[in-house]
Design an enzyme around this catalytic site. Structure first.
Site, PDB file in Angstrom:
ATOM      1  CG  MET A 165      -2.539  -0.331   0.923  1.00 19.30           C
ATOM      2  SD  MET A 165      -2.377   1.413   0.486  1.00 19.30           S
ATOM      3  CE  MET A 165      -3.793   1.628  -0.586  1.00 19.30           C
ATOM      4  CG  ASP A 166       2.418  -4.495  -0.920  1.00 21.33           C
ATOM      5  OD1 ASP A 166       2.495  -3.337  -1.372  1.00 21.33           O
ATOM      6  OD2 ASP A 166       2.128  -5.478  -1.629  1.00 21.33           O
ATOM      7  CE  LYS A 167       9.307  -4.356   0.129  1.00 17.66           C
ATOM      8  NZ  LYS A 167       9.532  -3.881  -1.248  1.00 17.66           N
ATOM      9  CB  THR A 169       0.305  -1.003  -2.319  1.00 18.85           C
ATOM     10  OG1 THR A 169       0.507  -2.340  -2.788  1.00 18.85           O
ATOM     11  CG2 THR A 169      -1.053  -0.510  -2.796  1.00 18.85           C
TER      12      THR A 169
END
Length: 297
Positions: A165-167, A169
């Protein structure tokens, strides 16, 4: 007289008509069956012949587990990889190399894996409702914090996030020390569904929504979409998307393929797990039934 002679001739010809009988007896199954049985017995004897370092098969006793599961529980590798190490002779139990598949380990056994003594861990499953500005990556620098900070203190076991998961999401993120579980949800052909709420920079055209619902090809790979719809009571830039992948990057690429910018992605359901009673930034342990459900999906 002629009749008698005729009868004698016919009677005399019977032995010649009975000549095939000995041949029929040779075709009888008795001798062949005995030969096959002997051969089968010889092959069976070879099969049951004890191999070096192979313990005889026995019923599983209480608290015993398979050697590959014991290795997997220790966190060094998956069960499948453990089987490879076992077959290659790199695993010892109580000082003796074991190459038998299905070998049972009991409490107190000393298991040595490739020169290292193993201590199995209890499996831990933690569900987090991830907030923004936290990432699963370890190389994002000082600007963004790692998600492991959010579950710090939940367990002493070494756990990892299932998927990335990126920042930007948010939503459900599973942590575990179960390497088999992590591998399962990393496969492209997984069977469990995930639901995402996607916020776009502009309203999604109905014709684009229909195209997405039919599936599409991204980077040479076919993406199957189970459901896509506008979220009731929200602007048409708020989209609900249901598909099997846990790769958030695929979700983003679907909409970027149609020239939409994705502002936010929130995973609201993961393989039957939901955010119910789990506020943003909080975590909880999975129940026994939830763990069973995850393993069976």
């Amino acid at each position: 007289m002629n009749n008698k002679e005729g009868n004698n001739k016919r009677g005399g010809s019977r032995p010649s008509s009975n000549k095939p009988k000995p041949a029929m007896q040779k075709r009888a199954q008795g001798p062949k069956k005995a030969k096959v049985t002997a051969k089968a017995a010889e092959e069976a004897a070879k099969k049951i012949e004890k191999k070096p370092n192979q313990a005889p098969k026995r019923a599983k006793a209480k608290d015993e587990i398979r050697l590959n599961k014991y290795i997997s529980n220790s966190g060094v590798c998956s069960r499948r990889d453990a089987d490879i190490y076992i077959q290659s002779g790199n695993v010892k139990v109580n000082g003796i190399p074991v190459t038998e598949m299905g070998y049972l380990v009991k409490p107190g056994d000393d298991v040595n894996f490739d020169g290292v003594k193993l201590t199995p861990e209890k499996k831990v499953y933690i569900l987090l409702n991830k907030p923004k500005n936290f990432t699963t990556a370890l190389d994002e620098g000082q600007e963004y914090r790692n998600v492991l900070e959010l579950v710090k203190g939940s367990t002493t076991s070494k756990i990892a996030a299932v998927g990335r998961m990126d920042k930007n999401t948010t939503g459900l993120l599973l942590f575990t020390n179960d390497t088999d579980m992590i591998r399962k949800f990393s496969l492209p052909n997984q069977k469990s569904s995930k639901i995402y709420q996607v916020s776009l920079d502009k309203n999604l055209k109905f014709e684009d929504l229909e195209k997405i619902s039919k599936g599409l090809v991204l980077d040479g790979h076919r993406v199957f979409v189970e459901e896509v719809s506008y979220i009731e009571g929200e602007a048409k830039s708020e989209i609900g998307l249901k598909l099997k992948t846990s790769n958030v990057k695929v979700v983003r690429n679907i909409f970027e393929h149609f020239d939409y910018d994705v502002l936010r992605i929130d995973r609201v359901a993961f393989a039957g797990l939901t955010k119910k009673n789990l506020p943003r930034g909080n975590w909880r342990l999975l129940t026994e039934q939830e763990i069973i459900n995850l393993k069976n999906t």
